[in-house]
Motif scaffolding. Structure first.
Motif, PDB file in Angstrom:
ATOM      1  N   TYR A  31       0.805  -1.241   0.107  1.00 36.81           N
ATOM      2  CA  TYR A  31       0.073  -0.094   0.172  1.00 36.81           C
ATOM      3  C   TYR A  31       0.794   1.342  -0.013  1.00 36.81           C
ATOM      4  O   TYR A  31       0.683   1.974  -0.762  1.00 36.81           O
ATOM      5  N   PRO A  37      -4.325  -1.391  -2.142  1.00 38.26           N
ATOM      6  CA  PRO A  37      -5.230  -1.773  -1.066  1.00 38.26           C
ATOM      7  C   PRO A  37      -5.316  -2.966  -0.390  1.00 38.26           C
ATOM      8  O   PRO A  37      -6.291  -3.623  -0.961  1.00 38.26           O
ATOM      9  N   PHE A  39      -6.796  -5.081   1.899  1.00 44.40           N
ATOM     10  CA  PHE A  39      -7.430  -5.216   2.968  1.00 44.40           C
ATOM     11  C   PHE A  39      -7.800  -6.697   3.357  1.00 44.40           C
ATOM     12  O   PHE A  39      -9.052  -7.219   4.060  1.00 44.40           O
ATOM     13  N   TRP A 127     -10.315  -0.520  -6.586  1.00 47.94           N
ATOM     14  CA  TRP A 127     -10.596  -0.876  -5.136  1.00 47.94           C
ATOM     15  C   TRP A 127     -11.378  -2.019  -4.996  1.00 47.94           C
ATOM     16  O   TRP A 127     -11.464  -2.851  -4.090  1.00 47.94           O
ATOM     17  N   LEU A 261      -6.804  -4.944  10.365  1.00 49.55           N
ATOM     18  CA  LEU A 261      -6.731  -3.696  10.644  1.00 49.55           C
ATOM     19  C   LEU A 261      -5.603  -3.191  11.598  1.00 49.55           C
ATOM     20  O   LEU A 261      -4.988  -2.228  11.654  1.00 49.55           O
ATOM     21  N   TRP A 264      -3.018  -2.190   9.441  1.00 48.41           N
ATOM     22  CA  TRP A 264      -3.025  -1.111   8.973  1.00 48.41           C
ATOM     23  C   TRP A 264      -2.655   0.096  10.027  1.00 48.41           C
ATOM     24  O   TRP A 264      -2.115   1.041   9.825  1.00 48.41           O
ATOM     25  N   LEU A 320      -6.536   5.064  14.821  1.00 48.75           N
ATOM     26  CA  LEU A 320      -6.429   4.966  13.393  1.00 48.75           C
ATOM     27  C   LEU A 320      -7.328   6.300  12.804  1.00 48.75           C
ATOM     28  O   LEU A 320      -6.632   7.073  12.148  1.00 48.75           O
ATOM     29  N   LEU A 324      -5.481   9.308  11.037  1.00 49.36           N
ATOM     30  CA  LEU A 324      -5.974   9.663   9.378  1.00 49.36           C
ATOM     31  C   LEU A 324      -6.411  11.140   9.226  1.00 49.36           C
ATOM     32  O   LEU A 324      -6.371  11.918   8.498  1.00 49.36           O
TER      33      LEU A 324
ATOM     34  N   SER B  95      -7.536  10.456   0.033  1.00 48.12           N
ATOM     35  CA  SER B  95      -7.733   9.543  -1.009  1.00 48.12           C
ATOM     36  C   SER B  95      -8.871   8.478  -0.658  1.00 48.12           C
ATOM     37  O   SER B  95      -9.533   8.571   0.629  1.00 48.12           O
ATOM     38  N   PHE B  96      -9.402   8.033  -1.603  1.00 44.39           N
ATOM     39  CA  PHE B  96     -10.497   6.947  -1.584  1.00 44.39           C
ATOM     40  C   PHE B  96     -10.349   5.842  -0.400  1.00 44.39           C
ATOM     41  O   PHE B  96     -11.219   5.759   0.446  1.00 44.39           O
ATOM     42  N   TYR B  97      -9.042   5.381  -0.320  1.00 44.49           N
ATOM     43  CA  TYR B  97      -8.691   4.275   0.530  1.00 44.49           C
ATOM     44  C   TYR B  97      -8.473   4.722   2.071  1.00 44.49           C
ATOM     45  O   TYR B  97      -9.050   3.938   3.117  1.00 44.49           O
ATOM     46  N   THR B  98      -8.255   6.016   2.145  1.00 45.66           N
ATOM     47  CA  THR B  98      -8.497   6.575   3.507  1.00 45.66           C
ATOM     48  C   THR B  98      -9.678   6.307   4.026  1.00 45.66           C
ATOM     49  O   THR B  98      -9.854   6.325   5.103  1.00 45.66           O
ATOM     50  N   ILE B 100     -12.042   4.359   3.095  1.00 40.54           N
ATOM     51  CA  ILE B 100     -12.520   3.094   3.382  1.00 40.54           C
ATOM     52  C   ILE B 100     -12.095   2.760   4.777  1.00 40.54           C
ATOM     53  O   ILE B 100     -12.680   2.201   5.682  1.00 40.54           O
ATOM     54  N   LEU B 101     -10.730   2.998   4.948  1.00 43.90           N
ATOM     55  CA  LEU B 101      -9.790   2.815   6.112  1.00 43.90           C
ATOM     56  C   LEU B 101     -10.636   3.396   7.151  1.00 43.90           C
ATOM     57  O   LEU B 101     -10.988   2.628   8.474  1.00 43.90           O
TER      58      LEU B 101
END
Lengths: 626, 306
Positions: A31, A37, A39, A127, A261, A264, A320, A324, B95-98, B100-101
Motif C-alpha cells: 500500500y 489496498p 484489506f 478498489w 486492521l 493497517w 486510526l 487519518l 484518498s478513497f482508501y483513507t 474506506i479505512l
C-alpha cells in the motif's frame, strides 16, 4: 499485585515486534509504496499459520520417522504428545519441518497474492482488489473453520512447538526464537529498502502516483503490481508462520478482519510509504499489545469486570481515526525517494565542476525549419470514429502525419482534438476506423503497447510525477531497465551500470532544457513553464518516433511558449522525432508547423499549410467567429 | 427436493432477502451519493438491533416503537460518523482508501463498544422480547407474527425509499449529487444538508433492519458484520448504483444462500458449511463478468446516476 518478569516481557515484546514488523513491512510495500489496498492482510498471514498447522501435524512425524496421528478428535492428545517428543528429541527434523513450512507458505501465499491481484487489478475499478481480498479473507477463514479435519475447526491445533524447544530451557529457547524473528524482520527490511531505491521502486511509486501516465510510458502495470503483491504476500505468510509458532496454536479466530486492521494501524501510525515508519508502527503496537495484556490481567485481578480486549480494539480504532485526520503522513513521513541515480548525478556534477568551469551548456534554440517534400507517412488515421454513449465525438476523421513532420491539430474546444490524441495513444477504445503507424495497424492496442511501438503522448495539464524528483521523472520512462525486474532490483550490481548510463542521458536532456541544476527538486516545486519543459524532456527519454502533444504551451508565458516550440523544432532536427501537436496559440504554432488539420465538432474541417489555414474562411468562422 | 423443504427455503429467501435489500440499499445509497463503500454500515445494523433489544427488555413491546428506537440509534450513529469522521476527511480531500479505512475504524469502534455493552449487561445472543405467536404451521414451515412484521415492513420501507428517491425533492437532490457532485454544488443544491439527510436515512434503515433481524434470530455485536458480505454482494449485483438492481440482487443472494444451497445440499450432499462461500462467489463473478451488475439491465428502474 502481579509479578512482572522483566526479562520474559522484553523477549515477548521483541518477538512480537519482529513478527509485526514483517506484517507491516509487507503492507507498506503493497500500500505504502505501490498504492495497493490490501484489506486481506489477515488472509496472507493465515496462509502461513495454517501451513504451519498442517506441516507440524502431518509432515513433522514423517520427517522424524514416526507414524502420523490424526491431530483432531479422540487422538488429539496422542498427536500432541508425539509432537512435543519429536520437537524435544529430534531438532533436525524440527528444523527441516520449519524450512519446509516457510517454503510452502511462501509458495502458496505468493501464488494467491499474484493470482488474485493480477486478475483483480485488470477490473474496472482498483478498489475491487480491496473488496475481493477482504471478502476472500473472511470467506477462507469461515471455510477453514468449517473443514473439521484440516485444522480441527474451532479448537484449532494447539502446542505447535517453537523450533528451539529441544534446548529444554524455556528462557534460552524463547531468546533464540526472538533472534530468529528479528533476523527475518531485518532481512525483510533491508530487502524492501533496496527495492525502494531501485528502478523497480521508482516504477511502483510512479504507478501509485499516476496510473494512466505510467501506462502511457510503456510500463506493464498489471504485472508490476501483481509482482509487488507476490512479494508482500510472501513476507506476510512468513510472518504468519512465526505468529503461529509464537502463539503455539492455530485458531481461525485469530485471523479475522481485526488482524488486518492491526497491521493497517501499524502502517498508518508509523508512516505510509516509509519502511522505518512501518517498523516504528510495529514496535508501538507490539508494546501497546503487551501493555494491554498486562493491564487486562491486572484489572481482572483487581476485580474489574471490564473485558480489556474490547477496549484495546476501541483504542486502536480511535488511534486510526485520529491519525487519518490529524497526521495522515504518520509519525515518520515518507522520505523523498532518492534512487541510486541521484548519487551518480551528484558525483558527475562534482567531477564536472572540478574539471572545467561549467560552459554554458544550454542547447542552441532552433529556428523554425520546414519539412522537405516527399516524406513517408508515419501515422495514418482512416475513418477514425469515437462515440461516447449517444454522442459522437469523432466523425470518420482521416489524416496523415508524414515522418519527421510537425503537424498541428487545431479547433475550438470540444472539437475532438484530445479525443483523437487519446485514441491514437490507446487511452480510449476506438469505436470505428483504423490507426496505422509505420504501416502497421495499431488500432485497439493498449497504452503501454502503443508506447513500445514508438508513440508517446503529453497531457494538457502537466502530468508529471509531482512527488518524485526531476531526475526520477526523467528516468522512469526509459524502456528495458534491468532494475525494474523485482528479482534484479535488490541486486544492485546487476543494474548499476545501466542506471549510470541512463542518468548521464538524463543529465544531457536536463541540460538542454536548463533543468540540470534542479535535478534533485521535486517536480511539484517547479514553475509551470519548467513543468512543461520537463514533460517534453521526459517524453524524449522514452525515445519516441512520434510525440503527441496536447497544448504544450497552455498556461505558459509567451516568451517561454516560443522557447518550447524551439525545443520541439530542435528535437525534430536532432532526434528525428515527428510531432502531432494540439495547440491554441496559433500565432506560435503557425511559425513551426509543416501542415495543419482543423477539426470542428468531431469532423475534419480543413487541412493545409499554415498560410492556407490562416486564410481559410471556414476555419476563421468557427475559430474566430469572423 | 421435497416440496415442504422448498417452500421453507423460499420463505427464508423472502424473509432474508427483504432484510438484505434494506441493508444493501444503504450501501448503494452511500456509495452513490457519498462515493464511499461504507463498511461501518454493518455496525449501524448491530447498533439498531441493540437499541431494539434494550428498549424491548425495558418493557416496550410495540414493534413499531421498537423499530423507531432502532431507527433513531442507527441514524444517530450514521450522522455522527459523517460529522465527526467522513466530513472532515472529505474536506481534506483524502484518498478513497483513507475513507474506506476510516469506515473500518468506525465499524471497529462501534462493534467493540457494543461488545462492552453486551458484556457489562449480559446481552449476548438475546432475542428481542416481542412475544412469539405462531400464525401458520404446516410441516416444517412455521410463520410467526414476527414474520408478518418483518417482511411487509422491509418491503414497505424499500418501497418508501424508492418513492422518496424518485418522487421527492430530496430524492432529486440526492440523485443530482450522485450524478455530478460539483455541478450539484454549483446549481445551488444544499450539498451538506442532502448529505446529512442521506446519512440519517441510511443509518436509520440499517437500524430498522437490525431490529427486524433481531426479532427473528438473536442479537449479538457481530450480527451486522456477519451479514455484511452478503449485503455487499447484493449491492454489487446492483452495480452499486441501481436501486432496483440492488433489491433484485438482495433476493438473488438470499435465494442462492437458502434455496440453491439447500438444493445442492439435498441433491449433491454439499456441506452447508460452504454457504459463506456463496456471496464471495457472487462478488467475484459479478466483478469479473459484469461489473455493472443489473444496473444496465434496469436502467429505467431507479438508477441513481441516470
Amino acid at each position: 499485585m502481579i509479578h512482572l518478569d522483566i526479562g520474559a516481557t522484553v523477549i515477548a515484546v521483541m518477538t512480537l515486534f519482529g513478527i509485526y514488523s514483517l506484517m507491516s513491512i509487507s503492507l507498506n510495500l503493497e500500500y505504502g509504496v505501490a498504492g495497493l489496498p490490501n484489506f486481506g492482510q489477515a488472509l496472507f498471514i493465515s496462509i502461513g499459520a495454517y501451513t504451519a498447522g498442517l506441516t507440524y501435524t502431518r509432515l513433522l512425524p514423517l520427517l522424524a520417522g514416526a507414524e502420523a496421528i490424526h491431530p483432531c478428535g479422540p487422538t488429539m492428545g496422542q498427536a500432541l504428545q508425539l509432537r512435543s517428543e519429536i520437537m524435544a528429541a529430534q531438532p533436525v527434523a524440527g528444523f527441516f519441518n520449519l524450512g519446509a513450512t516457510f517454503l510452502l507458505a511462501a509458495l502458496i501465499a505468493g501464488a494467491v497474492g499474484f493470482g488474485v491481484s493480477y486478475v483483480t487489478l485488470r477490473l474496472k475499478e482498483e478498489w475491487f482488489l480491496a473488496l475481493v481480498l477482504l471478502v476472500g479473507g473472511e470467506t477462507v477463514r469461515i471455510l477453514v473453520r468449517g473443514a473439521d479435519d484440516l485444522i480441527c475447526s474451532h479448537n484449532g491445533i494447539s502446542s505447535i512447538a517453537q523450533p528451539f524447544y529441544f534446548i529444554g530451557e524455556p528462557r534460552s529457547s524463547a531468546l533464540l526464537f526472538m533472534l530468529l524473528t528479528l533476523a527475518l524482520a531485518l532481512l525483510a527490511y533491508l530487502y524492501s529498502q533496496r527495492l525502494l531505491h531501485s528502478p523497480y521502486g521508482r516504477m511502483l511509486k510512479g504507478l501509485r502516483e499516476n496510473e494512466a501516465v505510467t501506462r502511457g510510458l510503456g510500463k506493464g502495470i498489471s504485472l508490476a503490481r501483481a509482482q509487488i503483491m507476490l512479494i508482500g504476500s510472501v513476507i506476510a505468510a512468513i510472518a504468519g508462520v512465526l505468529f503461529a509458532l509464537n502463539t503455539g496454536f492455530v485458531n481461525t479466530n485469530d485471523y479475522v478482519v481485526t488482524l488486518t486492521l492491526d497491521v493497517w494501524v501499524m502502517v498508518v501510525l508509523g508512516g505510509i510509504g516509509n519502511n522505518r515508519g512501518a517498523v516504528l508502527g510495529a514496535a508501538m503496537i507490539a508494546i501497546l499489545d503487551r501493555a494491554t495484556q498486562v493491564a487486562a490481567i491486572a484489572l481482572n485481578m483487581g476485580g474489574s469486570p471490564i473485558e480489556f480486549n474490547y477496549v484495546r480494539y476501541i483504542v486502536y480504532g480511535i488511534i486510526l481515526l485520529l491519525m487519518l485526520r490529524y497526521r495522515p503522513q504518520g509519525l515518520l513521513p515518507e522520505s523523498r525517494l532518492t534512487t541510486r541515480a541521484h548519487e551518480m548525478v551528484k558525483r558527475l556534477l562534482a567531477q564536472a565542476a572540478d574539471a572545467v568551469p561549467a560552459a554554458t551548456a544550454r542547447a542552441k534554440p532552433m529556428q523554425p525549419t520546414k519539412l522537405e517534400a516527399g516524406a513517408a507517412p508515419l501515422l495514418k488515421l482512416t475513418h477514425l470514429r469515437k462515440d461516447f454513449g449517444g454522442l459522437r465525438a469523432l466523425h470518420d476523421v482521416s489524416l496523415t502525419v508524414p515522418e519527421g513532420a510537425i503537424i498541428g491539430l487545431i479547433g475550438p474546444n470540444g472539437s475532438g482534438k484530445s479525443t483523437l490524441i487519446n485514441l491514437v495513444a490507446g487511452a480510449e477504445t476506438i469505436t470505428g476506423g483504423q490507426v496505422h503507424f509505420n504501416g502497421e495497424d495499431i488500432s485497439g492496442l493498449s497504452a503501454d503497447a502503443v508506447f513500445h511501438k514508438g508513440i508517446l503522448r503529453g497531457y494538457q495539464e502537466p502530468a508529471l510525477y509531482f512527488k518524485m524528483t526531476v531526475l526520477d521523472n526523467l528516468l522512469l520512462p526509459i524502456p528495458n531497465q534491468i532494475g525494474e525486474k523485482p528479482w534484479r532490483a535488490p541486486l544492485r550490481r546487476s543494474w548499476e551500470a545501466q542506471e549510470s548510463a541512463n542518468a548521464e542521458a538524463a543529465m544531457e536532456a536536463l541540460r538542454q532544457v536548463q533543468l540540470l541544476p534542479h535535478y534533485d527538486t521535486l517536480a511539484s516545486d517547479l514553475s509551470g513553464g519548467q513543468m512543461k519543459l520537463l514533460e517534453i524532456a521526459r517524453a524524449m527519454m522514452g525515445a519516441p518516433k512520434l510525440l503527441l502533444l496536447d497544448e504544450p504551451t497552455a498556461g505558459v508565458a509567451p516568451a517561454l511558449a516560443y522557447e518550447i516550440f524551439q525545443h520541439i523544432a530542435r528535437l525534430r532536427a536532432e532526434a528525428g522525432v515527428t510531432f502531432l501537436i494540439v495547440e491554441h496559440r496559433l500565432e506560435i504554432l503557425f511559425d513551426f508547423v509543416d501542415y495543419v488539420y482543423a477539426l470542428h465538432l468531431g469532423k475534419l474541417l480543413a487541412a493545409g499549410d499554415a498560410a492556407a489555414i490562416a486564410a481559410d474562411a471556414t476555419v476563421r468562422e468557427v475559430y474566430f467567429g469572423d | 427436493m421435497p416440496p415442504a423443504l422448498l417452500t421453507t427455503s423460499l420463505v427464508n429467501t423472502l424473509q432474508i432477502g427483504s432484510l438484505y435489500a434494506l441493508m444493501a440499499l444503504g450501501i448503494t445509497l452511500t456509495f452513490s451519493v457519498m462515493k464511499l463503500p461504507n463498511f461501518a454500515h454493518a455496525e449501524f445494523v448491530s447498533a439498531g438491533a441493540y437499541a431494539a433489544l434494550i428498549i424491548s427488555l425495558a418493557g416496550v413491546l410495540n414493534p413499531l416503537l421498537i423499530m423507531a428506537a432502532a431507527f433513531v440509534i442507527g441514524a444517530l450513529a450514521a450522522l455522527l460518523s459523517h460529522l465527526l469522521v467522513f466530513k472532515p476527511l472529505e474536506q481534506r480531500q483524502v484518498s478513497f482508501y483513507t475513507l474506506i479505512l476510516a469506515s473500518f475504524a468506525i465499524g471497529l469502534i462501534l462493534r467493540y463498544l457494543l461488545f462492552l455493552l453486551a458484556d457489562s449487561f449480559n446481552l449476548f445472543d438475546l432475542r428481542i422480547a416481542i412475544p412469539l405467536r405462531i400464525l401458520f404451521r404446516q410441516d416444517s414451515l412455521i410463520l410467526s407474527n414476527l414474520f408478518a412484521w418483518a417482511v411487509p415492513t422491509s418491503l414497505l420501507l424499500v418501497f418508501l425509499l424508492t418513492l422518496l428517491l424518485n418522487r421527492s425533492p430530496l430524492g432529486r437532490e440526492m440523485r443530482a449529487l450522485a450524478n455530478n457532485p460539483s455541478l450539484a454544488r454549483v446549481i445551488g443544491i444544499p450539498v451538506e444538508r442532502v448529505k446529512n439527510a442521506t446519512w440519517l436515512i441510511v443509518g436509520g434503515l440499517a437500524g430498522v433492519a437490525g431490529a427486524l433481524w433481531g426479532m427473528q434470530t438473536a442479537v449479538n455485536p457481530l450480527m451486522g458484520w456477519a451479514a455484511i458480505i452478503s449485503v455487499f454482494a447484493a449491492a454489487i449485483l446492483g452495480g452499486l448504483s441501481s436501486f432496483s438492481g440492488t433489491i433484485l440482487g438482495a433476493y438473488v443472494v438470499a435465494f442462492s444462500e437458502n434455496t440453491i444451497m439447500l438444493f445442492l445440499n439435498y441433491s449433491f450432499s454439499l456441506d452447508l458449511a460452504y454457504k459463506p462461500a456463496i456471496p464471495f462467489i457472487i462478488i467475484i463473478a459479478v466483478l469479473l463478468i459484469r461489473p455493472q451488475g443489473f444496473s444496465a439491465l434496469l436502467r429505467r428502474g431507479g438508477d441513481l446516476k441516470r
